[in-house]
Design an enzyme around this catalytic site. Sequence first.
Site, PDB file in Angstrom:
ATOM      1  N   LYS A  64     -54.233  51.061  97.417  1.00  0.00           N
ATOM      2  CA  LYS A  64     -55.501  51.888  96.818  1.00  0.00           C
ATOM      3  C   LYS A  64     -56.724  51.203  96.630  1.00  0.00           C
ATOM      4  O   LYS A  64     -56.660  50.430  95.451  1.00  0.00           O
ATOM      5  CB  LYS A  64     -54.863  52.801  96.016  1.00  0.00           C
ATOM      6  CG  LYS A  64     -56.047  53.884  95.738  1.00  0.00           C
ATOM      7  CD  LYS A  64     -55.344  54.950  94.513  1.00  0.00           C
ATOM      8  CE  LYS A  64     -56.164  56.074  94.205  1.00  0.00           C
ATOM      9  NZ  LYS A  64     -55.769  57.148  93.076  1.00  0.00           N
ATOM     10  N   LEU A  88     -54.650  54.688 105.612  1.00  0.00           N
ATOM     11  CA  LEU A  88     -53.713  55.614 105.402  1.00  0.00           C
ATOM     12  C   LEU A  88     -54.403  57.183 105.090  1.00  0.00           C
ATOM     13  O   LEU A  88     -53.582  58.370 105.208  1.00  0.00           O
ATOM     14  CB  LEU A  88     -52.496  55.312 104.111  1.00  0.00           C
ATOM     15  CG  LEU A  88     -51.843  54.124 104.993  1.00  0.00           C
ATOM     16  CD1 LEU A  88     -50.812  53.662 103.866  1.00  0.00           C
ATOM     17  CD2 LEU A  88     -51.106  54.379 106.361  1.00  0.00           C
ATOM     18  N   ASP A 148     -54.535  67.596  88.868  1.00  0.00           N
ATOM     19  CA  ASP A 148     -55.056  67.472  90.097  1.00  0.00           C
ATOM     20  C   ASP A 148     -53.954  67.631  91.063  1.00  0.00           C
ATOM     21  O   ASP A 148     -53.660  67.025  91.990  1.00  0.00           O
ATOM     22  CB  ASP A 148     -55.734  66.123  90.589  1.00  0.00           C
ATOM     23  CG  ASP A 148     -56.677  66.304  91.686  1.00  0.00           C
ATOM     24  OD1 ASP A 148     -56.857  67.543  92.114  1.00  0.00           O
ATOM     25  OD2 ASP A 148     -57.011  65.264  92.315  1.00  0.00           O
TER      26      ASP A 148
END
Length: 715
Positions: free
Chosen positions: A293, A271, A383
Amino acid sequence: MYLFASLSVSLVLNIFNVDQWSTVLRVNPEEPQTTSITNQFFPTLFVGESPYGLYAIEALVDHETITTSPKLVGPPLLEGPAPIALTDVERDQYRPPQRQEFTGAPQSITFKFQDGEYLLLGYHDRPPMVMATIIPTRYPVFPFRNALESQERPQLTGPIEPHKKPEDTSIIVLLINQYPYPFFGAIMTMAALLLTVIWQCGRQWDRNSNDNLRMESFEVVNSPGESKGAQTSKNGSFGRGSFGWTQKKIEIPDGWMAVGSKLMYSPSDILGTGCEGTVVYRGTFDGREVAVKRVVSEFVKFAHREADLLRESDHHPHVIRYFCMESDSQFRYLALELCIASLNDYVEQKELQENVSLTLKEILSQATDGLAHLHASKIVHRDMKPQNVLITTASQRGKMRAVISDFGLCKRVQPGKNSISRGIASGLAGTDGWIAPEVLISASTSYPVDIFSLGCIFYYVLSSGTHPFGKSLHRQANIVNGDFSLAKLAEMEDWSLADDLITTMLHVDPIQRLTAEAVLNHPFFWNAEKRLAYFSDVSDRVEKEEDNSPVCRRIEQDARVIVCGGWREKICDALKEDLRKFRTYKSHSVRDLLRAMRNKKHHYRELPEEVRTSLGDIPDQFLHYFTSRFPRLLLHVYKATEYCSAEPVFRRYYSDAVRSRMQPIVDEEERIRREIKEEMADKEWVRQPKNAEQRQNPDKRTNQRKNNNKKNNQQ
């Protein structure tokens, strides 16, 4: 200056030859129990001088060595009888004739003259000190034995002291003697802890044994063609039947990998990718589609920190949801909520926008709401960029959400502090082109760094992919210099609101930037109904205010610019005619323009058909009629009525940061008004004449008043 033993000084040294010792000591050397003096060494203290300074050492001397003994008459003794008292006749008899006579024997190895204090160098009697009384020893001290004396030769003996048993100075004995209760209490506590550990180990052993028994009935079924060695973990889930644990099989699709008991992912279905080897795969967790992840084990610290922060904040609808974390020997795996695209994909791919039900303002508002939740939880994201704002899949009701993701660089602000120090621990966080200028030049950062990045995201989305600081090559330099352009906002309908909001978010000074809560409360995110209600509330607030009041002065400041010279000239003729029927309005007054908008809204059903057709429906078309003609009106009134932000009616329009900023200004205005009111109360006011003739002839006016009074009295 030192005095040596060989100097001729007026001293009496108690020194005797060998033949005189037996008489002085009253002993017979021929007796067998008497030790021969000529064959014995005596312990002394030698005081000398070297190039490095004075020193003193113990020494053994024979009977011929000159020894200074100020306390005794006879040989130097460490312990023994008191000095022997001699008469004058005996002293003359036993004084060595070959020695020079001295008077005034010193009482120590140092003595004083008129010229100063002196030290005798040479052999001296040992000081009367027993070291064993200062530092107890656990071992007995054996007396010194002369190496030259014979074992059969009798020794001079003195009083015999009883032998003392060496004292036991061990730490345990001292603790027991001095602190018995704390000592035994600590022993009992340690014993209780030891028993508890043994008990817990036994429970864990039993639990592991039961798990092994359950695992015997569990089986992982692989698809054809897949080897069992390719699986990272073969733990599965179990179902509980009426007779205990029953067998439940989990099928792993071909090409997929299992991690833990409930997590699987497809290595071929990627992804997205991140820095430092981070990869996001499509997977499943307990039958639910998720994004897996994968983080390299070298960055396990960041993975655990991300998981911890997600556990605390993922209950918010606009923060990505976290399910679990698994691991193997090489990677850490985080199961996260599955999303269809990032905000970067949404902007760059036009066909994707057709499949997303959210508007641009809704996406930006929800992303800001998620960031405000993080800031309220004392978390700085560090971020923020379009790739980290994701759009979730549609729910059962068909709703999509914008969520904040990627918490790998997040940092928690410690209690009692408002910033994060920038050092080795914190690091230089962020992505080039989206980093706030203070991150590069300041020693500490805080929540404003996220607001700056969010402002860049706002313009990037509203301008369809343009960065406010230009091309990527010069982008970071422009950020440091504060050189940005918002030219493409002029194409928007609410360009003035968007320009003001983004300009404040991109301010080079972090203190001047808005908070996340203030961004959410900005009029840019208000719908038509809220904007129209706000105009009505402001008009009600200033309706009865004096012209010189603080809020009226703020509203009427630069009024001609706001109303474009005169608002009557900008409206249609039908509305002009309707306004003349009821009252008079000032064309250059912002307050009168707000009053006209409020009155026509409240009496909308009573307006003529022509006027209603011109104004349009409430609220969208009605609001657009005025804001399209006066585009700066809403922003001007919003900033002017910040003065009233603490009032209950306006609390829902402003953030706490605005109220805190305006409170000193309000207090100062109130203080000035009180002073003016007190000055006016102290002055005497005289009514002025109405016309010029009365002001020029005050005497005539006075006479006329007297005549009128006389007529009234006569009547």
